[in-house]
Design a protein around this motif. Sequence first.
Motif, mmCIF file in Angstrom:
data_model
loop_
_atom_site.group_PDB
_atom_site.id
_atom_site.type_symbol
_atom_site.label_atom_id
_atom_site.label_comp_id
_atom_site.label_asym_id
_atom_site.label_seq_id
_atom_site.Cartn_x
_atom_site.Cartn_y
_atom_site.Cartn_z
ATOM 1 N N ALA A 408 0.769 -1.203 0.074
ATOM 2 C CA ALA A 408 -0.102 0.043 -0.051
ATOM 3 C C ALA A 408 0.849 1.295 0.078
ATOM 4 N N TYR A 409 2.209 1.394 0.762
ATOM 5 C CA TYR A 409 3.031 2.180 0.785
ATOM 6 C C TYR A 409 4.458 1.759 0.473
ATOM 7 N N VAL A 410 5.171 2.695 -0.108
ATOM 8 C CA VAL A 410 6.529 2.262 -0.445
ATOM 9 C C VAL A 410 7.385 2.440 0.695
ATOM 10 N N PRO A 411 8.413 1.806 0.678
ATOM 11 C CA PRO A 411 9.469 1.942 1.955
ATOM 12 C C PRO A 411 9.720 3.491 2.132
ATOM 13 N N THR A 412 10.021 3.966 3.385
ATOM 14 C CA THR A 412 10.182 5.421 3.761
ATOM 15 C C THR A 412 11.495 5.632 3.050
ATOM 16 N N SER A 413 12.573 4.873 2.936
ATOM 17 C CA SER A 413 13.515 5.268 2.235
ATOM 18 C C SER A 413 13.554 5.722 0.744
ATOM 19 N N VAL A 414 12.370 5.488 -0.052
ATOM 20 C CA VAL A 414 12.262 5.803 -1.227
ATOM 21 C C VAL A 414 11.305 6.933 -1.284
ATOM 22 N N ASP A 415 10.500 7.222 -0.332
ATOM 23 C CA ASP A 415 9.448 8.274 -0.556
ATOM 24 C C ASP A 415 8.582 8.323 1.112
ATOM 25 N N PRO A 416 8.910 8.971 1.843
ATOM 26 C CA PRO A 416 8.058 8.906 3.060
ATOM 27 C C PRO A 416 6.442 9.146 2.938
ATOM 28 N N TYR A 483 3.920 4.758 -6.856
ATOM 29 C CA TYR A 483 5.144 3.943 -7.371
ATOM 30 C C TYR A 483 4.900 2.600 -7.695
ATOM 31 N N LYS A 484 5.314 2.291 -8.739
ATOM 32 C CA LYS A 484 5.290 0.822 -9.265
ATOM 33 C C LYS A 484 6.541 0.121 -8.913
ATOM 34 N N TYR A 485 6.311 -1.107 -8.401
ATOM 35 C CA TYR A 485 7.681 -2.107 -8.203
ATOM 36 C C TYR A 485 8.106 -2.609 -9.448
ATOM 37 N N ASP A 486 9.437 -2.478 -9.840
ATOM 38 C CA ASP A 486 9.943 -3.248 -10.852
ATOM 39 C C ASP A 486 10.660 -4.603 -10.299
ATOM 40 N N ARG A 487 10.105 -5.768 -10.318
ATOM 41 C CA ARG A 487 10.877 -7.024 -9.476
ATOM 42 C C ARG A 487 12.051 -7.324 -10.264
ATOM 43 N N LYS A 491 13.265 -2.240 -7.857
ATOM 44 C CA LYS A 491 13.310 -0.873 -8.034
ATOM 45 C C LYS A 491 11.891 -0.358 -8.100
ATOM 46 N N TYR A 492 11.626 0.589 -7.355
ATOM 47 C CA TYR A 492 10.344 1.453 -7.371
ATOM 48 C C TYR A 492 10.589 2.668 -8.154
ATOM 49 N N ASN A 493 9.602 2.636 -9.245
ATOM 50 C CA ASN A 493 9.396 3.771 -10.217
ATOM 51 C C ASN A 493 8.075 4.709 -9.872
ATOM 52 N N LYS A 494 8.563 5.993 -9.970
ATOM 53 C CA LYS A 494 7.493 6.976 -9.694
ATOM 54 C C LYS A 494 6.595 7.068 -11.025
ATOM 55 N N THR A 495 5.319 7.119 -11.043
ATOM 56 C CA THR A 495 4.336 7.112 -12.056
ATOM 57 C C THR A 495 3.197 8.059 -11.828
ATOM 58 N N LYS A 496 2.474 8.326 -12.631
ATOM 59 C CA LYS A 496 1.042 9.239 -12.443
ATOM 60 C C LYS A 496 -0.059 8.465 -12.806
ATOM 61 N N SER A 497 -1.180 8.556 -12.113
ATOM 62 C CA SER A 497 -2.306 8.066 -12.573
ATOM 63 C C SER A 497 -2.962 8.614 -13.789
ATOM 64 N N GLY A 498 -3.738 7.846 -14.513
ATOM 65 C CA GLY A 498 -4.309 8.181 -15.750
ATOM 66 C C GLY A 498 -5.056 9.570 -15.926
ATOM 67 N N GLY A 499 -5.167 10.309 -17.069
ATOM 68 C CA GLY A 499 -6.194 11.289 -17.035
ATOM 69 C C GLY A 499 -5.386 12.587 -16.866
ATOM 70 N N GLY A 500 -5.776 13.880 -17.390
ATOM 71 C CA GLY A 500 -5.132 15.066 -16.720
ATOM 72 C C GLY A 500 -5.953 15.648 -15.698
ATOM 73 N N ILE A 501 -5.659 17.042 -15.626
ATOM 74 C CA ILE A 501 -6.407 17.746 -14.737
ATOM 75 C C ILE A 501 -7.767 18.303 -15.523
#
Length: 579
Positions: A408-416, A483-487, A491-501
Amino acid sequence: MRKKKNLFVLFLATLFSITQILAQESIIKGKIVAEDGEPLIGATIAIKGQSGKGTATDVDGNFSLAASQGSVLVITYVGFETTESIVTSSTMHIVLSPQSQILTEVVAVGYGVQKKVDMTGSVSTVKGDMLLKAPSPNLTNALAGKMTGVISTQQSGKPGLDDPIFSIRGKSTLGDNSALLLLIDLSIPSTKSNSALLLVDGIERSISKLDPNEIESVTILKDAASAAVYGARGANGVILVTTKRGGQGKTKINYTATFGLQSPTVVPKMMNAYEYAKYLNLALVNFGNLPRFTEEQIEGYRNGSSPSTDWWKETLKKRAGTQMHSLTANGGNETTKYFISLGLLDQDGLYDLSSFKKYNVRSNIDTKVTKEFTVSLDLAGRYEKISESALGDGLFSSIIGSKPTERAYVPTSVDPDGLGDNGLNTSPIGVTERVGYHKVENSVTLKGVYEAPFLKGLKASASFSFDRWFSRDKTFQTPFEFYKYDRILDKYNKTKSGGGINLYEGRAEDQRLTYQASLMYDNSFLDQHNVSALFVLEESSYKYNVLSAARVNFISPEIEEIFAGPTLDLTNGGSSSET
């Protein structure tokens, strides 16, 4: 030998006692009648203190029963006072008195009230006090289980959007002679063929968001006999809500506060990470594919060394609080009577963006201008704020489809503050906290003036009602980061949810004008005969219009207004209707 002799003596004594009791009893014959001499068929006669011993009257009101002198007979019959009569002779003549409450009790019917004892149609009534015994944020939910023949089905638990389907005796349309379906559109008064006719103080209005503390009674007219005065519009039943009015006497102030907790009736039980990994591997192998998880990974989920995510628990709260406050004042003198009510409802949802707030105000004032002329002024208003996630119900499919093997949450070392991917290229937690909002604001105002009696037994009434409803709907959708996890690379890769503002705004309003004029005659003669007649003229007009606009792909989420959005791919719309 002595023991057998004692038992024989005891047996003779018991037999003598029973014989003596039977000898004291005799057959009592009698007749049960009403005050006018009419025999009462099926009246129940029981001997007080002797359970299971009794009888009932025949078609002529006669009965026969074995009873001893001095016994007390208890006679009961529907609509009559329960009577006790002492047996003093072998023949009895008993007169039952009608229940005074039933004789005087009245119920709301079309354009007035009627004595319950004179009703021939199918009518169910519940008093307002009954609605307060089990408080509910939605008035129609409070009716469930309190009125015969009524079925209430609540299809949503969203705060402010939890209006139920209300049905009675099946389904029908204006062209169908089968039983009634009350399918209530409670946002604005509807003209759908399957809708019940909803009337508040005689005027067509929504009822779901009324404050129960304002309600005097709710009556449902369930058949053609009781709803005939409304013609085709009452074909699917009529719901009559009568609000409270003031009474003569000192001012009475009442404050009521209710606090509660709401929780889901059923929470879906999902697989944990170990079960999911085990059975997913089995399914893949059965289809001829390679397993998704290694045995070491499955063992890690089993022994707890690898985390298992309960997405329902991580995303939603176990329970949500709700509170209702009501302040009422009523009183008056011979000239003026008043009832004033202020109400507040604050209902939380199962996640932070979900909530409902409602503010009610009502003032019912009756004033005698002269001895024979009365003017009433009713004012009422309501303001509502409904809030939910910009994705609405899509949130729950996102939770159900989430994979328990993802964090549900990435490790705090990646992003608190980093959110993890649920395996479906999104984060349900982000949907509840960071995807944006959908808000609706509604306000309603209404008023009426009526009733001018001038002769004994004859009453002339005139009324004018003006109802306005306003709604502002705004949805502001913003993408969020997770963050999506690349097994393979671990490594955790930052991404954005779909759609714009994106921004959508809508404005809607309706207006209903209702005029009524009536002549009613109601008089009693010789305390035995009652004559009543009614002439009614009613005219109603309804207008509705809506405007909408949308802008997509805002450059920044800082300004949540239409003008800040680009003109590329803009949309505008609008419509209106009149009845």
